[in-house]
Design an enzyme around this catalytic site. Sequence first.
Site, mmCIF file in Angstrom:
data_model
loop_
_atom_site.group_PDB
_atom_site.id
_atom_site.type_symbol
_atom_site.label_atom_id
_atom_site.label_comp_id
_atom_site.label_asym_id
_atom_site.label_seq_id
_atom_site.Cartn_x
_atom_site.Cartn_y
_atom_site.Cartn_z
ATOM 1 N N GLY A 171 91.521 12.513 123.467
ATOM 2 C CA GLY A 171 90.996 11.153 123.531
ATOM 3 C C GLY A 171 90.719 10.522 122.180
ATOM 4 N NE ARG A 202 105.990 10.633 139.553
ATOM 5 C CZ ARG A 202 105.709 11.631 138.719
ATOM 6 N NH1 ARG A 202 104.586 11.623 138.045
ATOM 7 N NH2 ARG A 202 106.529 12.634 138.568
ATOM 8 C CG HIS A 243 106.500 8.873 122.279
ATOM 9 N ND1 HIS A 243 106.329 9.902 123.193
ATOM 10 C CD2 HIS A 243 107.563 9.238 121.520
ATOM 11 C CE1 HIS A 243 107.264 10.817 123.002
ATOM 12 N NE2 HIS A 243 108.023 10.439 121.992
HETATM 13 C C1 GRF Z 1 98.963 11.558 120.859
HETATM 14 O O1 GRF Z 1 99.758 12.169 119.872
HETATM 15 C C2 GRF Z 1 99.823 10.665 121.715
HETATM 16 O O2 GRF Z 1 100.826 10.034 121.004
HETATM 17 C C3 GRF Z 1 100.426 11.646 122.660
HETATM 18 O O3 GRF Z 1 99.364 12.517 122.967
HETATM 19 C C4 GRF Z 1 98.452 12.555 121.869
HETATM 20 C C5 GRF Z 1 97.114 12.186 122.412
HETATM 21 O O4 GRF Z 1 96.099 12.320 121.489
HETATM 22 N N1 GRF Z 1 101.021 10.974 123.781
HETATM 23 P P1 GRF Z 1 94.605 11.898 121.868
HETATM 24 O O5 GRF Z 1 94.285 12.509 123.227
HETATM 25 O O6 GRF Z 1 94.531 10.409 121.902
HETATM 26 O O7 GRF Z 1 93.755 12.497 120.789
#
Ligand code: GRF
Length: 230
Positions: free
Chosen positions: A21, A74, A116
């Site tokens: 998070g 889903r 991403h």
């Molecule tokens: C980040 O690298 C995001 O791009 C990927 O998962 C990670 C999440 O990090 N999809 P966080 O939970 O926000 O610290």
Amino acid sequence: MHEAPPAGSPLRVAVLGSGNGSNLQAILDRIRAGDVAAQVVRVVSDRPGARILERANQAGISASLIEPRPDEKRPAYEARLLAEVAGADWLVLAGYMRLVGKTLLTAYPNRILNIHPSLLPKHKGLRAVAQALAAGDTEAGCTTHIVTAELDGGPIVLQAGLRIRPGETEPELQKRILNLEHLILPRTLQLIAEGRLAILQGRVVIAPGASWMTRSDLPLVSGAWYSEGF
Ligand code: GRF
């Protein structure tokens, strides 16, 4: 053009995540600093014990764990998610490790944002940082994009990138990219809150505006590049 919320009322977002998070934290910090005119109305995680839930609780945001039930399909799972985020204008996927299906996409058409850790369209899917290293890339970075049915394939909003250092390990590179994520995810939200994003022929167009342009943390990390409105 996506409509901005009525003057004076912040964009209402629900954040979905599965892990630490830190991106949620970056959003909350920017909101608190007055840089992002949004309100996180709900945080949902699909994983018990995810730190993102704790961070939400600490910030006084209502947070729920919505775990898929055994054999739950889903659409049924996403219907439960939808009930939980009711009232949000946008969904933000911040480390949400699930594919997004039709139920969410139909309820939030072009209103789901993802971050991403690669320079899309390169390295979609899992372990994107490892993919960049394995490919021998010389640069890496992160992308915010609008979520569509194609995994990590929707219209790109913002990217920030950096040069990979010789011998750099996956955790080292991941950490540097995460710092960039913490810049571009809140920044993207602010552009949405200002009503400056439009999607034309499958591409994002960013209307001009002055917010953040005088900030010294754009670009945030020395040696990183960042661009807006391409
Ligand atoms: C980040 O690298 C995001 O791009 C990927 O998962 C990670 C999440 O990090 N999809 P966080 O939970 O926000 O610290």
